[in-house]
Design an enzyme around this catalytic site. Structure first.
Site, PDB file in Angstrom:
ATOM      1  N   SER A   1       6.698  12.818 -15.755  1.00 49.81           N
ATOM      2  CA  SER A   1       7.923  13.350 -15.449  1.00 49.81           C
ATOM      3  C   SER A   1       8.914  12.603 -15.693  1.00 49.81           C
ATOM      4  CB  SER A   1       8.027  13.801 -14.129  1.00 49.81           C
ATOM      5  OG  SER A   1       7.080  15.017 -13.830  1.00 49.81           O
TER       6      SER A   1
ATOM      7  N   ARG B   1       0.557   9.452   9.313  1.00 48.52           N
ATOM      8  CA  ARG B   1       1.199  10.382  10.444  1.00 48.52           C
ATOM      9  C   ARG B   1       0.450   9.821  11.755  1.00 48.52           C
ATOM     10  NH1 ARG B   1       1.422  15.884   7.383  1.00 48.52           N
ATOM     11  NH2 ARG B   1       3.177  15.735   6.310  1.00 48.52           N
TER      12      ARG B   1
ATOM     13  N   CYS C   1       4.702  20.270   7.855  1.00 52.97           N
ATOM     14  CA  CYS C   1       5.793  21.234   8.274  1.00 52.97           C
ATOM     15  C   CYS C   1       5.433  22.482   9.050  1.00 52.97           C
ATOM     16  CB  CYS C   1       6.018  22.278   6.690  1.00 52.97           C
ATOM     17  SG  CYS C   1       4.233  22.603   6.192  1.00 52.97           S
TER      18      CYS C   1
ATOM     19  N   ARG D   1      -2.743  31.904   7.026  1.00 56.58           N
ATOM     20  CA  ARG D   1      -1.684  32.083   5.929  1.00 56.58           C
ATOM     21  C   ARG D   1      -1.336  33.405   5.744  1.00 56.58           C
ATOM     22  NH1 ARG D   1       0.508  27.676   3.755  1.00 56.58           N
ATOM     23  NH2 ARG D   1      -1.745  26.708   3.368  1.00 56.58           N
TER      24      ARG D   1
ATOM     25  N   HIS E   1       7.809  29.379   7.610  1.00 62.02           N
ATOM     26  CA  HIS E   1       6.587  29.531   8.508  1.00 62.02           C
ATOM     27  C   HIS E   1       6.988  30.338   9.858  1.00 62.02           C
ATOM     28  CE1 HIS E   1       4.073  26.999   5.942  1.00 62.02           C
ATOM     29  NE2 HIS E   1       3.997  25.967   6.606  1.00 62.02           N
TER      30      HIS E   1
HETATM   31  C1  2RA Z   1       0.815  24.003   4.567  1.00 63.39           C
HETATM   32  N1  2RA Z   1       1.534  22.772   6.246  1.00 63.39           N
HETATM   33  O1  2RA Z   1       1.371  25.012   4.841  1.00 63.39           O
HETATM   34  C2  2RA Z   1       0.717  22.772   4.932  1.00 63.39           C
HETATM   35  C3  2RA Z   1       1.240  21.772   4.032  1.00 63.39           C
HETATM   36  N2  2RA Z   1       2.391  21.995   3.647  1.00 63.39           N
HETATM   37  O2  2RA Z   1      -0.205  24.420   3.662  1.00 63.39           O
END
Ligand code: 2RA
Length: 350
Positions: free
Chosen positions: A40, A99, A129, A247, A254
């Site tokens: 990049s 972390r 996140c 998901r 989120h």
């Molecule tokens: C996700 N929190 O949503 C994790 C990594 N960004 O897949």
């Protein structure tokens, strides 16, 4: 003097949001260097209204840098954050590499900014996140009532899996849009959308009870991150946290359902007041008028949005809540930028 900043990973999904944030927040920086992989290097990107050429990641790129933000995969941070520190920078790392390292603070400025200076390795970690989409609100309630336990279900956007996740969802939606009978027979969506990309099952017209990688006892890595990071940020190593991460077919932002139990009795009205006055939190809670946070309304904003605030029917010391946070902004780039700004204050007057 104004400190020199390096943004490592400037061309990724989070890096792109980072440049927007650096261009719109109060500017506390001197030179801003943009760093990415050699493939990049040479690209010209705009930050603070100026074109900046992307430099290839190499040790010398950190010479003269005071703060280096890392928006890169864990293995890249693992290798390069110590190099930046050796060259004199404070590393603010958005990856998961450090972390849970006891010598690396895990910082959310609205909750534990005081930990920023406690960095024996010269590295400060930014939380995951999903944790960041709830912890600012939970920190405010913890200060008011004393948190005793958490039960969390997340509804995570596709962009948590980067640009590949976004592209996969859009591709699947396009394929699913051609047939309105989909979703009426077992396996019909799976057959129609084909490519699953980074997800273990079709995401369009579906939900997938998995995020991250398989860990011990059947838990997904995301679920252990929510538990372990919440404990570290709040300074509560024994806090009971039960998390299930799902998901959902949302591009970015989120959402989480939280059942929070406290040391003292709570009231929904008082909890609303506590949250409404908390920095970085917005309360949107009037179901009679259809007022509650949704990802499609929250995306692109900085706060944690909280609604559906209720006292538990069976426990006067527990609350039920729903909250949303943009996983690329506060969930990643914004919190990293806020930590870097706290470090930048150390250079003021120097
Ligand atoms: C996700 N929190 O949503 C994790 C990594 N960004 O897949």
């Amino acid at each position: 003097r104004r400190p020199t900043l390096a943004v490592v990973g400037a061309t990724g999904a989070v890096g792109t949001v980072m440049l927007d944030i650096l261009s719109t927040r109060e500017d506390v920086w001197g030179e801003i260097r943009l760093v990415a992989s050699p493939r990049s290097a040479g690209k010209r990107l705009t930050v603070r209204g100026e074109e900046v050429e992307v430099q290839a990641l190499a040790p010398e790129v950190f010479d003269g840098v005071d703060v280096a933000m890392f928006d890169v995969p864990d293995e890249v941070s693992k290798q390069w954050a110590p190099v930046a520190v050796e060259r004199g920078a404070v590393a603010v790392d958005n990856s998961g590499a450090y972390r849970m390292d006891p010598d690396v603070p895990l910082v959310v400025p609205e909750v534990n900014a005081d930990q920023t200076r406690n960095r024996p390795r010269g590295i400060i970690s930014n939380p995951n996140c999903t944790t960041l989409s709830m912890i600012v609100a939970m920190g405010a309630l913890h200060r008011a009532y004393g948190l005793a336990s958490l039960v969390v279900a997340s509804y995570q956007a596709a962009s948590g899996s980067g640009q590949e996740g976004i592209d996969t969802l859009h591709d699947q939606i396009e394929k699913a849009a051609t047939d309105r009978t989909l979703g009426s027979r077992a396996g019909d969506v799976r057959a129609a959308v084909g490519e699953q990309g980074p997800f273990p099952a079709p995401l369009a017209l579906n939900v997938v009870p998995w995020a991250g990688s398989l860990k011990e006892d059947g838990y997904a890595s995301e679920e252990l991150k929510v538990r372990n990071e919440s404990r570290k940020i709040l300074g509560m190593p024994d806090l009971p946290v039960a998390a299930t991460c799902v998901r959902v077919p949302v591009v970015t932002t989120h959402s989480l359902v939280v059942h929070a139990s406290f040391e003292t009795e709570v009231s929904a009205d008082r909890a609303r007041e506590v949250l409404a006055s908390a920095p970085g939190v917005v309360v949107q809670d009037d179901p009679a008028r259809g007022e509650f946070p949704t990802p499609a309304d929250v995306v692109g904003t900085d706060p944690t949005w909280v609604g559906r605030i209720r006292r538990s029917l069976d426990d006067p010391a527990s609350l039920e809540l729903f909250m949303c946070g943009d996983n690329l902004r506060k969930g990643a780039a914004l919190n990293t930028a806020q930590i870097a700004e706290v470090v930048a204050e150390e250079f003021a007057g120097s």
